[in-house]
Design a protein around this motif. Structure first.
Motif, PDB file in Angstrom:
ATOM      1  N   PRO A   7      27.278  27.775  44.172  1.00  7.58           N
ATOM      2  CA  PRO A   7      27.877  26.894  43.157  1.00  7.58           C
ATOM      3  C   PRO A   7      27.868  27.523  41.758  1.00  7.58           C
ATOM      4  O   PRO A   7      28.819  27.355  40.992  1.00  7.58           O
ATOM      5  CB  PRO A   7      27.010  25.637  43.186  1.00  7.58           C
ATOM      6  N   VAL A   8      26.809  28.269  41.426  1.00  5.35           N
ATOM      7  CA  VAL A   8      26.748  28.913  40.114  1.00  5.35           C
ATOM      8  C   VAL A   8      27.840  29.984  40.011  1.00  5.35           C
ATOM      9  O   VAL A   8      28.493  30.124  38.975  1.00  5.35           O
ATOM     10  CB  VAL A   8      25.340  29.511  39.860  1.00  5.35           C
ATOM     11  N   LEU A   9      28.050  30.721  41.091  1.00  3.11           N
ATOM     12  CA  LEU A   9      29.085  31.748  41.120  1.00  3.11           C
ATOM     13  C   LEU A   9      30.473  31.122  40.952  1.00  3.11           C
ATOM     14  O   LEU A   9      31.293  31.600  40.161  1.00  3.11           O
ATOM     15  CB  LEU A   9      29.011  32.541  42.430  1.00  3.11           C
ATOM     16  N   LEU A  10      30.761  30.049  41.657  1.00  5.38           N
ATOM     17  CA  LEU A  10      32.053  29.369  41.546  1.00  5.38           C
ATOM     18  C   LEU A  10      32.259  28.795  40.143  1.00  5.38           C
ATOM     19  O   LEU A  10      33.344  28.886  39.570  1.00  5.38           O
ATOM     20  CB  LEU A  10      32.170  28.252  42.595  1.00  5.38           C
ATOM     21  N   LEU A  13      33.024  31.654  37.702  1.00  7.70           N
ATOM     22  CA  LEU A  13      34.395  32.156  37.888  1.00  7.70           C
ATOM     23  C   LEU A  13      35.414  31.207  37.259  1.00  7.70           C
ATOM     24  O   LEU A  13      36.371  31.639  36.626  1.00  7.70           O
ATOM     25  CB  LEU A  13      34.704  32.344  39.370  1.00  7.70           C
ATOM     26  N   CYS A  14      35.217  29.906  37.435  1.00 11.39           N
ATOM     27  CA  CYS A  14      36.131  28.916  36.835  1.00 11.39           C
ATOM     28  C   CYS A  14      36.071  28.977  35.316  1.00 11.39           C
ATOM     29  O   CYS A  14      37.109  28.936  34.642  1.00 11.39           O
ATOM     30  CB  CYS A  14      35.777  27.507  37.314  1.00 11.39           C
ATOM     31  N   CYS A  18      39.172  29.995  32.773  1.00 14.84           N
ATOM     32  CA  CYS A  18      39.603  29.107  31.691  1.00 14.84           C
ATOM     33  C   CYS A  18      39.465  29.791  30.337  1.00 14.84           C
ATOM     34  O   CYS A  18      40.344  29.669  29.485  1.00 14.84           O
ATOM     35  CB  CYS A  18      38.786  27.815  31.690  1.00 14.84           C
ATOM     36  N   HIS A  19      38.379  30.517  30.146  1.00 13.54           N
ATOM     37  CA  HIS A  19      38.146  31.202  28.882  1.00 13.54           C
ATOM     38  C   HIS A  19      39.203  32.273  28.650  1.00 13.54           C
ATOM     39  O   HIS A  19      39.712  32.445  27.552  1.00 13.54           O
ATOM     40  CB  HIS A  19      36.747  31.812  28.881  1.00 13.54           C
ATOM     41  N   GLN A  20      39.596  32.978  29.700  1.00  9.03           N
ATOM     42  CA  GLN A  20      40.586  34.029  29.594  1.00  9.03           C
ATOM     43  C   GLN A  20      41.961  33.455  29.248  1.00  9.03           C
ATOM     44  O   GLN A  20      42.691  34.023  28.462  1.00  9.03           O
ATOM     45  CB  GLN A  20      40.659  34.785  30.921  1.00  9.03           C
TER      46      GLN A  20
END
Length: 186
Positions: A7-10, A13-14, A18-20
């Motif tokens: 869950p931390v990895l997902l 990544l999200c 979003c930041h990008q």
């Protein structure tokens, strides 16, 4: 450990995705001021609003409402700016196509269109694009400095025409229709 890691990895990544997206907009959404400046000239024509039919007439940007026909050889235009802003007229004195001057292409005797205000810096605002006049290139020796000397004959007998130094970014080629120097040289 696997239960916490996935869950931390997902989530990371999200957040990274979003930041990008917020940091860098897509390149095709960007608008350059230079494109807007030239687009303004490509989407409009120059029509004579003062002293129509004379070489020294004043031109302003206008929207083309109707092209000439076999029955009526006049253009119907509505002025977008200048002394006649908002006025609709029928005229035959129009300049349909112009292009910016690039250094080294001007020749003595060429007829060009020049900005009446002649601002020192290229201001891409439409505020100083409202009055234009035709002129004849007189001297191109200072083109490396970004200046050209133009003369403004008033009629076919004016051999001592007024002259001015104009910045190159305030000069445009007249491509359509071709204009010639009104003076008759023997």
């Amino acid at each position: 450990m696997k239960k916490i890691f996935l869950p931390v990895l997902l989530l990371s990544l999200c957040l990274a995705a979003c930041h990008q997206q917020k940091q860098e907009p897509a390149p095709y959404n960007r608008q350059a001021r230079a494109d807007e400046y030239e687009r303004n000239f490509r989407s409009h024509i120059f029509a004579s609003c003062l002293n129509e039919g004379k070489f020294y007439s004043t031109y302003a940007l206008a929207r083309l409402d109707r092209k000439p026909t076999e029955c009526d050889p006049r253009y119907k235009v509505t002025f977008v700016n200048g002394p006649c802003a908002g006025k609709t007229i029928f005229t035959t004195d129009v300049i349909e196509k112009t292009s910016p001057v690039d250094g080294g292409q001007l020749i003595k005797g060429d007829v060009v269109l020049r900005n009446f205000w002649n601002p020192r810096k290229l201001d891409k605002d439409t505020e100083k694009l409202d009055r234009w006049n035709r002129a004849v290139v007189y001297d191109t020796s200072r083109m490396s400095e970004g200046v050209v000397e133009l003369e403004f004959p008033r009629d076919r007998n004016d051999f001592m025409a007024a002259r001015e130094f104009i910045f190159l970014h305030n000069v445009r080629y007249i491509q359509k229709p071709e204009k010639k120097d009104p003076r008759i040289w023997l």
